[in-house]
Design a protein around this motif. Structure first.
Motif, PDB file in Angstrom:
ATOM      1  N   ASP A  57      49.167  85.527  67.319  1.00 30.97           N
ATOM      2  CA  ASP A  57      47.927  84.992  67.888  1.00 30.97           C
ATOM      3  C   ASP A  57      46.912  86.117  68.142  1.00 30.97           C
ATOM      4  O   ASP A  57      46.193  86.104  69.144  1.00 30.97           O
ATOM      5  CB  ASP A  57      48.231  84.228  69.178  1.00 30.97           C
ATOM      6  N   GLY A  58      46.881  87.098  67.250  1.00 27.20           N
ATOM      7  CA  GLY A  58      45.947  88.202  67.387  1.00 27.20           C
ATOM      8  C   GLY A  58      46.404  89.318  68.296  1.00 27.20           C
ATOM      9  O   GLY A  58      45.759  90.360  68.367  1.00 27.20           O
ATOM     10  N   LEU A  59      47.519  89.138  69.012  1.00 26.98           N
ATOM     11  CA  LEU A  59      48.033  90.170  69.916  1.00 26.98           C
ATOM     12  C   LEU A  59      49.032  91.051  69.179  1.00 26.98           C
ATOM     13  O   LEU A  59      49.940  90.550  68.514  1.00 26.98           O
ATOM     14  CB  LEU A  59      48.723  89.538  71.126  1.00 26.98           C
ATOM     15  N   PRO A  60      48.900  92.382  69.306  1.00 26.57           N
ATOM     16  CA  PRO A  60      49.906  93.271  68.702  1.00 26.57           C
ATOM     17  C   PRO A  60      51.188  93.279  69.522  1.00 26.57           C
ATOM     18  O   PRO A  60      51.163  93.119  70.747  1.00 26.57           O
ATOM     19  CB  PRO A  60      49.224  94.638  68.719  1.00 26.57           C
ATOM     20  N   VAL A  61      52.292  93.463  68.844  1.00 25.93           N
ATOM     21  CA  VAL A  61      53.579  93.493  69.537  1.00 25.93           C
ATOM     22  C   VAL A  61      53.641  94.724  70.418  1.00 25.93           C
ATOM     23  O   VAL A  61      53.091  95.779  70.089  1.00 25.93           O
ATOM     24  CB  VAL A  61      54.740  93.476  68.522  1.00 25.93           C
ATOM     25  N   ALA A  62      54.293  94.587  71.578  1.00 18.70           N
ATOM     26  CA  ALA A  62      54.344  95.674  72.548  1.00 18.70           C
ATOM     27  C   ALA A  62      55.747  95.814  73.103  1.00 18.70           C
ATOM     28  O   ALA A  62      56.516  94.852  73.152  1.00 18.70           O
ATOM     29  CB  ALA A  62      53.357  95.424  73.689  1.00 18.70           C
ATOM     30  N   VAL A  63      56.069  97.041  73.510  1.00 19.77           N
ATOM     31  CA  VAL A  63      57.323  97.335  74.205  1.00 19.77           C
ATOM     32  C   VAL A  63      56.964  97.863  75.578  1.00 19.77           C
ATOM     33  O   VAL A  63      56.182  98.809  75.699  1.00 19.77           O
ATOM     34  CB  VAL A  63      58.167  98.372  73.430  1.00 19.77           C
ATOM     35  N   ARG A  64      57.530  97.265  76.612  1.00 19.28           N
ATOM     36  CA  ARG A  64      57.169  97.635  77.989  1.00 19.28           C
ATOM     37  C   ARG A  64      58.074  98.745  78.496  1.00 19.28           C
ATOM     38  O   ARG A  64      59.291  98.706  78.340  1.00 19.28           O
ATOM     39  CB  ARG A  64      57.272  96.419  78.901  1.00 19.28           C
ATOM     40  N   LEU A  95      30.587  99.014  76.346  1.00 22.83           N
ATOM     41  CA  LEU A  95      30.764  99.140  77.791  1.00 22.83           C
ATOM     42  C   LEU A  95      30.557  97.809  78.499  1.00 22.83           C
ATOM     43  O   LEU A  95      31.169  97.539  79.536  1.00 22.83           O
ATOM     44  CB  LEU A  95      29.800 100.185  78.348  1.00 22.83           C
ATOM     45  N   LEU A  96      29.677  96.971  77.956  1.00 22.22           N
ATOM     46  CA  LEU A  96      29.423  95.656  78.550  1.00 22.22           C
ATOM     47  C   LEU A  96      30.473  94.623  78.162  1.00 22.22           C
ATOM     48  O   LEU A  96      30.385  93.464  78.567  1.00 22.22           O
ATOM     49  CB  LEU A  96      28.028  95.165  78.131  1.00 22.22           C
ATOM     50  N   GLY A  97      31.458  95.041  77.368  1.00 17.69           N
ATOM     51  CA  GLY A  97      32.534  94.135  76.978  1.00 17.69           C
ATOM     52  C   GLY A  97      32.183  93.192  75.849  1.00 17.69           C
ATOM     53  O   GLY A  97      32.859  92.173  75.661  1.00 17.69           O
ATOM     54  N   LEU A  98      31.152  93.514  75.079  1.00 18.63           N
ATOM     55  CA  LEU A  98      30.735  92.634  73.990  1.00 18.63           C
ATOM     56  C   LEU A  98      31.539  92.850  72.716  1.00 18.63           C
ATOM     57  O   LEU A  98      31.440  92.048  71.786  1.00 18.63           O
ATOM     58  CB  LEU A  98      29.239  92.849  73.681  1.00 18.63           C
ATOM     59  N   LEU A  99      32.328  93.929  72.652  1.00 19.53           N
ATOM     60  CA  LEU A  99      33.148  94.222  71.471  1.00 19.53           C
ATOM     61  C   LEU A  99      34.610  94.074  71.854  1.00 19.53           C
ATOM     62  O   LEU A  99      35.246  95.009  72.317  1.00 19.53           O
ATOM     63  CB  LEU A  99      32.860  95.628  70.947  1.00 19.53           C
ATOM     64  N   SER A 100      35.142  92.894  71.670  1.00 16.17           N
ATOM     65  CA  SER A 100      36.524  92.622  72.041  1.00 16.17           C
ATOM     66  C   SER A 100      37.466  93.093  70.936  1.00 16.17           C
ATOM     67  O   SER A 100      37.193  92.893  69.750  1.00 16.17           O
ATOM     68  CB  SER A 100      36.731  91.123  72.277  1.00 16.17           C
ATOM     69  N   PRO A 101      38.606  93.725  71.290  1.00 18.34           N
ATOM     70  CA  PRO A 101      39.572  94.121  70.268  1.00 18.34           C
ATOM     71  C   PRO A 101      40.211  92.931  69.581  1.00 18.34           C
ATOM     72  O   PRO A 101      40.818  93.066  68.526  1.00 18.34           O
ATOM     73  CB  PRO A 101      40.616  94.930  71.064  1.00 18.34           C
ATOM     74  N   ASP A 102      40.079  91.744  70.194  1.00 13.81           N
ATOM     75  CA  ASP A 102      40.605  90.535  69.573  1.00 13.81           C
ATOM     76  C   ASP A 102      39.835  90.201  68.295  1.00 13.81           C
ATOM     77  O   ASP A 102      40.353  89.539  67.399  1.00 13.81           O
ATOM     78  CB  ASP A 102      40.519  89.369  70.567  1.00 13.81           C
ATOM     79  N   ASN A 103      38.597  90.651  68.221  1.00 12.39           N
ATOM     80  CA  ASN A 103      37.771  90.417  67.037  1.00 12.39           C
ATOM     81  C   ASN A 103      37.932  91.610  66.108  1.00 12.39           C
ATOM     82  O   ASN A 103      37.206  92.592  66.199  1.00 12.39           O
ATOM     83  CB  ASN A 103      36.305  90.234  67.447  1.00 12.39           C
ATOM     84  N   ARG A 104      38.884  91.525  65.216  1.00  9.61           N
ATOM     85  CA  ARG A 104      39.191  92.652  64.336  1.00  9.61           C
ATOM     86  C   ARG A 104      38.021  92.900  63.382  1.00  9.61           C
ATOM     87  O   ARG A 104      37.532  91.990  62.724  1.00  9.61           O
ATOM     88  CB  ARG A 104      40.473  92.378  63.549  1.00  9.61           C
ATOM     89  N   GLU A 134      43.203  72.028  77.082  1.00 11.14           N
ATOM     90  CA  GLU A 134      44.383  71.168  76.963  1.00 11.14           C
ATOM     91  C   GLU A 134      45.468  71.915  76.194  1.00 11.14           C
ATOM     92  O   GLU A 134      45.224  72.443  75.113  1.00 11.14           O
ATOM     93  CB  GLU A 134      44.017  69.881  76.228  1.00 11.14           C
ATOM     94  N   GLY A 135      46.674  71.984  76.767  1.00  8.34           N
ATOM     95  CA  GLY A 135      47.763  72.676  76.103  1.00  8.34           C
ATOM     96  C   GLY A 135      48.021  74.045  76.708  1.00  8.34           C
ATOM     97  O   GLY A 135      47.626  74.334  77.834  1.00  8.34           O
ATOM     98  N   SER A 136      48.684  74.925  75.935  1.00  7.95           N
ATOM     99  CA  SER A 136      49.070  76.259  76.396  1.00  7.95           C
ATOM    100  C   SER A 136      48.426  77.324  75.520  1.00  7.95           C
ATOM    101  O   SER A 136      48.111  77.080  74.355  1.00  7.95           O
ATOM    102  CB  SER A 136      50.597  76.420  76.357  1.00  7.95           C
ATOM    103  N   ARG A 137      48.257  78.494  76.108  1.00  3.24           N
ATOM    104  CA  ARG A 137      47.714  79.630  75.371  1.00  3.24           C
ATOM    105  C   ARG A 137      48.626  80.833  75.532  1.00  3.24           C
ATOM    106  O   ARG A 137      49.164  81.076  76.625  1.00  3.24           O
ATOM    107  CB  ARG A 137      46.310  79.989  75.884  1.00  3.24           C
ATOM    108  N   ILE A 138      48.781  81.612  74.470  1.00  2.00           N
ATOM    109  CA  ILE A 138      49.634  82.795  74.487  1.00  2.00           C
ATOM    110  C   ILE A 138      48.866  83.945  75.114  1.00  2.00           C
ATOM    111  O   ILE A 138      47.762  84.285  74.688  1.00  2.00           O
ATOM    112  CB  ILE A 138      50.088  83.159  73.064  1.00  2.00           C
ATOM    113  N   VAL A 139      49.465  84.563  76.127  1.00  2.00           N
ATOM    114  CA  VAL A 139      48.815  85.669  76.834  1.00  2.00           C
ATOM    115  C   VAL A 139      49.649  86.941  76.805  1.00  2.00           C
ATOM    116  O   VAL A 139      49.234  87.961  77.354  1.00  2.00           O
ATOM    117  CB  VAL A 139      48.502  85.284  78.295  1.00  2.00           C
ATOM    118  N   GLY A 140      50.809  86.925  76.180  1.00  2.00           N
ATOM    119  CA  GLY A 140      51.641  88.125  76.118  1.00  2.00           C
ATOM    120  C   GLY A 140      52.604  88.064  74.954  1.00  2.00           C
ATOM    121  O   GLY A 140      53.121  86.988  74.608  1.00  2.00           O
ATOM    122  N   PHE A 141      52.836  89.217  74.329  1.00  2.00           N
ATOM    123  CA  PHE A 141      53.739  89.302  73.180  1.00  2.00           C
ATOM    124  C   PHE A 141      54.475  90.630  73.263  1.00  2.00           C
ATOM    125  O   PHE A 141      53.930  91.674  72.925  1.00  2.00           O
ATOM    126  CB  PHE A 141      52.936  89.184  71.877  1.00  2.00           C
TER     127      PHE A 141
END
Length: 524
Positions: free
Chosen positions: A17-24, A248-257, A72-79
């Motif tokens: 869902d656009g999120l890169p895999v991560a190890v905590r 700086l204003l947050g207009l360039l989201s990393p979600d938008n590749r 409506e429904g669920s959204r993925i917020v962590g991977f």
């Protein structure tokens, strides 16, 4: 192959869902992108010998949130994932194509665990069985904040602070030198010059005042090229600052590749008026008459060079059948932006630049050029280039390492606050070091500061290219011709851009400095 990749710290990168895999990292409470292929350790059976173990089981943790009021429904917020190395136990007659296969070492009743006695070694030949399990976890995290875990809390922030501190020390040193020149040395010079009353005293003048009749003389080599480069550098500098502000204003989201590159391109196109205006102003200062040629060169020089390099690279990777080849529709869109938007804006800016009064200079230029005496070693152009380029580059080299890693090692760079501060420091450093060297040059009665100020400050782009060669040899493992060509082609484009930005800063800083000091003295 697996042993080699483990030795070279290769990592597996997935997207969900656009999120890169991560190890905590639970101890330091931050995540790293991707998980390693394996690790080097010692087995329980032979603790004296190091072995290569592969991660062949992955626990996939998917976090989701529900907000009935917003959607409506669920959204993925962590991977996230937890990798394990497990030497699976199975019957040799097992058919792994069947979905009902159950492994003794890992199943729903016996979850995967870290067991040093059961790690999967790849130091010998044999089959490796890959497995995974999925764990769904509800979360209170808002969907709009799901990238926060990737963008903050990394220990590298300390290195960013060290980079800022290093850059500030360079700026403070240069500011002290410039302040001493402006407030002490120049003040004494100006007082001495203005107090001279007799002809004998005037004949004994020496230093920077002697060249007042030549200091604003147009450069002997291609004034039109210098004006075009200066105007294009201002366009690139304006593009950079506008992009930084948007980030700086947050207009360039990393979600938008690809959003950052698209923003850079669009802002560059709309900043064409700055290039035309400042190019025209400088060319008019140099008493240029070919305004059509100047405007057209401003519109096509930098985009033409970058476009030619990109088209050559694109043709080569197209021959290789690469999926990264730019489609013809994208190339046509860029051409439309170039000739349909950027070029007209350059002409508009050039029109207003030529209509405006010539930049005021405080002294008149003599008809006959003054002889330039033999220069000291520290005013040699090569020395100026080497010194003026190394300080601005040194102010940004640490931050440059993270940017290079983001470009070539597939990491995410999103600390635009640090980058904006470093950009401001870079501009100040370029301006101050060029002013210092220009003052030394004028004191040695050499009035040819125009090209020297641009090239000296812009030489930091040469250092950037040398740095890219070092980075290629020490940090990257590229062996084939086409990837090598691709790397150096893109780094050449970045170095050219850096050269033009820093060169323009140095040129306009020297122009301000020269007008300032010669406007403070009395000239007959």
């Amino acid at each position: 192959m697996f042993r080699q990749m483990i030795d070279q710290d290769y990592r597996v990168h997935w997207l969900l869902d656009g999120l890169p895999v991560a190890v905590r990292n639970t101890e330091l409470n931050y995540v790293t992108r991707g998980y390693p292929i394996g690790f080097i350790g010692r087995s329980v059976e032979n603790p004296k010998k190091k072995q290569h173990f592969v991660y062949n089981h992955v626990r996939i943790i998917v976090r989701y949130t529900e907000d009935a009021e917003s959607y409506e429904g669920s959204r993925i917020v962590g991977f996230e994932v937890k990798p394990f190395s497990i030497k699976h136990e199975y019957d040799s007659a097992v058919d792994f194509d069947k979905t009902d296969t159950v492994l003794k070492s890992c199943n729903q009743f016996n979850p995967a665990t870290h067991d040093a006695e059961n790690f999967m070694s790849v130091d010998s030949t044999g089959d490796v069985v890959y497995t995974y399990d999925v764990k769904w976890e509800p979360s209170e995290l808002k969907w709009t904040n799901r990238w926060d875990v990737y963008l903050k809390g990394n220990p590298n922030d300390k290195i960013h602070f060290f980079s800022i501190l290093n850059s500030l020390m360079i700026v403070l040193f240069l500011t002290g030198v410039v302040a001493m020149i402006m407030l002490r040395t120049l003040k004494n010079d100006i007082s001495t010059y203005n107090e001279m009353q007799t002809l004998e005293e005037a004949q004994e003048e020496s230093g920077w005042k002697l060249v007042h009749g030549d200091v604003f003389r147009p450069p002997a080599f291609s004034p039109i090229l210098l004006s075009v480069l200066a105007g294009s550098g201002i366009q690139l500098l304006a593009m950079t600052f506008c992009t930084m502000i948007c980030a700086l204003l947050g207009l360039l989201s990393p979600d938008n590749r690809g959003g950052l590159l698209t923003s850079l391109l669009l802002i560059f196109v709309f900043m064409g008026a700055f290039a035309g205006y400042w190019s025209a102003r400088v060319y008019k200062l140099f008493h240029g008459k070919e305004w059509k040629r100047s405007t057209m060169l401003t519109a096509v020089l930098y985009p033409g060079i970058i476009g030619a390099i990109f088209l050559c690279v694109n043709a080569i990777i197209y021959q290789q059948g690469s999926s990264t080849t730019a489609p013809i529709t994208s190339l046509l869109s860029v051409l439309v932006l170039w000739f349909g938007v950027s070029t007209p804006l350059v002409f508009v800016g050039s029109y207003f630049g030529f209509k405006k009064e010539t930049i005021d200079v405080p002294v008149r230029t003599n008809q006959i050029a003054r002889h330039v005496p033999e220069q000291a070693w520290y005013t040699n152009p090569l020395f100026n280039v080497a010194l003026c380029g190394i300080l601005p580059f040194g102010a940004v080299c640490i931050e440059l390492f993270f940017i290079m890693s983001a470009i070539w090692l597939h990491q995410i760079y999103y600390v635009f606050g640090f980058l904006f501060v470093v950009l401001v420091i870079l501009v100040i450093t370029c301006a101050e070091i060029t002013i210092v060297m220009c003052y030394f040059q004028l004191c040695n009665e050499d009035y040819r500061w125009c090209w020297k100020s641009y090239v000296s400050s812009g030489s930091s782009g040469i250092y950037l290219f040398f740095y890219s060669v070092w980075y290629y040899m020490t940090k990257l493992d590229i062996n084939k011709f086409v990837p090598t060509l691709l790397y150096f082609a893109y780094m050449s484009m970045i170095s050219i851009t850096f050269f033009m930005v820093t060169g323009s800063v140095g040129f306009f800083a020297c122009l301000w400095f020269v007008r300032r000091i010669y406007g403070a003295i009395k000239v007959d």
